[in-house]
Design an enzyme around this catalytic site. Structure first.
Site, mmCIF file in Angstrom:
data_model
loop_
_atom_site.group_PDB
_atom_site.id
_atom_site.type_symbol
_atom_site.label_atom_id
_atom_site.label_comp_id
_atom_site.label_asym_id
_atom_site.label_seq_id
_atom_site.Cartn_x
_atom_site.Cartn_y
_atom_site.Cartn_z
ATOM 1 N N VAL A 47 41.188 -10.627 -10.108
ATOM 2 C CA VAL A 47 42.060 -9.884 -9.202
ATOM 3 C C VAL A 47 43.388 -10.619 -9.032
ATOM 4 O O VAL A 47 44.451 -10.002 -8.964
ATOM 5 C CB VAL A 47 41.377 -9.657 -7.828
ATOM 6 C CG1 VAL A 47 42.339 -9.001 -6.841
ATOM 7 C CG2 VAL A 47 40.129 -8.807 -7.984
ATOM 8 N N CYS A 48 43.328 -11.945 -9.000
ATOM 9 C CA CYS A 48 44.524 -12.760 -8.737
ATOM 10 C C CYS A 48 45.704 -12.441 -9.657
ATOM 11 O O CYS A 48 46.812 -12.229 -9.176
ATOM 12 C CB CYS A 48 44.180 -14.241 -8.787
ATOM 13 S SG CYS A 48 42.925 -14.733 -7.595
ATOM 14 N N PRO A 49 45.507 -12.374 -10.990
ATOM 15 C CA PRO A 49 46.677 -12.089 -11.828
ATOM 16 C C PRO A 49 47.263 -10.699 -11.600
ATOM 17 O O PRO A 49 48.470 -10.511 -11.743
ATOM 18 C CB PRO A 49 46.155 -12.257 -13.258
ATOM 19 C CG PRO A 49 44.680 -12.179 -13.164
ATOM 20 C CD PRO A 49 44.316 -12.653 -11.784
ATOM 21 N N GLU A 51 47.470 -9.195 -8.699
ATOM 22 C CA GLU A 51 48.296 -9.324 -7.493
ATOM 23 C C GLU A 51 49.582 -10.090 -7.782
ATOM 24 O O GLU A 51 50.664 -9.692 -7.347
ATOM 25 C CB GLU A 51 47.533 -10.080 -6.408
ATOM 26 C CG GLU A 51 46.350 -9.373 -5.843
ATOM 27 C CD GLU A 51 45.727 -10.183 -4.728
ATOM 28 O OE1 GLU A 51 45.540 -9.609 -3.646
ATOM 29 O OE2 GLU A 51 45.448 -11.381 -4.928
ATOM 30 N N LEU A 52 49.450 -11.219 -8.468
ATOM 31 C CA LEU A 52 50.616 -12.052 -8.753
ATOM 32 C C LEU A 52 51.608 -11.330 -9.657
ATOM 33 O O LEU A 52 52.820 -11.446 -9.479
ATOM 34 C CB LEU A 52 50.186 -13.381 -9.370
ATOM 35 C CG LEU A 52 49.354 -14.283 -8.460
ATOM 36 C CD1 LEU A 52 48.794 -15.465 -9.237
ATOM 37 C CD2 LEU A 52 50.153 -14.754 -7.262
#
Length: 188
Positions: A47-49, A51-52
C-alpha cells in the site's frame, strides 16, 4: 499515544534522502512553513508505494501552497535511496524521505508500533509555528488519498488566515465558510 492537534512538534534530528542526496533535517528546518509528515510502515511494501506515488503526483501543487512534505518510515535513508532507485513509482518522489531508524519521529508523533519497530500509517499537518493542525491515522490496509490531504491543507491555511471563520464539511477553496456565533446555534 498519537500526538494531538494544537500541540507543538518535538525536537528531532535525522537524515533524509532528497533529490539524489542525503541531507540532515531537524525540527528547526520545519518551522516557518507548512509541513506534512507522512508516516508509513515500510519501504518495499504494498500500500505504501501507492500512497507515496499519489502524494508525489500532488507535490508540485503542495509546493505552490508553501507546503513541504516529509515522508517518514523507520527505514534508513540508505533504504529510501535503494527503493527510489528500484521502483518507478518511488522514483517520482521529489519530497524528503526521512529515515527514522531510531524511531525518534515515530515515537514523538505517537505512531510507533510497539514491538514491531515500524510506524502506523499516519499524516500530520503542521503549521509554520510547528503546531499540529490535523491528524489522520488509518489501519494497515487503508490507503490515504493525496487530493483530500490537499483539500485539508487549503482549509487549514484558510482558517489560519481568516480568524473567526471555519470551514464546514466537504469545504473546497472558494466555498462559503461559517462564522461561529450564537445566532447559528441550532440553525445549521
Amino acid at each position: 499515544m498519537v500526538a494531538n492537534v494544537n500541540t507543538e512538534i518535538k525536537p528531532f534530528n535525522t537524515t533524509a534522502f532528497h533529490n539524489g542526496k542525503f541531507v540532515d533535517i531537524s525540527d528547526a528546518d520545519v518551522k516557518g512553513k507548512w509541513s506534512i509528515f507522512f508516516f508509513y510502515p515500510a519501504d518495499f511494501t504494498f500500500v505504501c508505494p501507492t500512497e507515496l506515488g499519489d502524494l508525489a503526483d500532488h507535490y508540485e501543487e503542495l509546493q505552490k501552497m508553501g507546503v513541504e512534505v516529509y515522508s517518514v518510515s523507520t527505514d534508513t535513508h540508505f533504504t529510501h535511496k535503494a527503493w527510489h532507485d528500484a521502483s518507478e513509482t518511488i522514483a517520482k518522489i521529489k519530497y524528503f524521505m526521512l529515515g527514522d531508524r531510531n524511531a525518534t519521529l515515530a515515537t514523538n508523533f505517537g505512531v510507533l508500533r510497539e514491538g514491531e519497530g515500524s510506524a502506523d500509517r499516519a499524516t500530520f499537518l503542521v503549521d509554520p509555528q510547528g503546531i499540529i493542525q490535523s491528524v489522520e491515522v488509518t489501519a494497515e490496509g487503508i490507503g490515504r488519498e493525496a487530493a483530500d490531504l490537499v483539500r485539508k491543507v487549503k482549509a487549514a491555511q484558510y482558517v489560519a488566515s481568516h480568524p473567526g471563520e471555519v470551514c464546514p464539511a466537504k469545504w473546497k477553496e472558494g466555498d462559503k465558510t461559517l462564522a461561529p456565533s450564537l445566532e447559528l446555534v441550532g440553525k445549521i
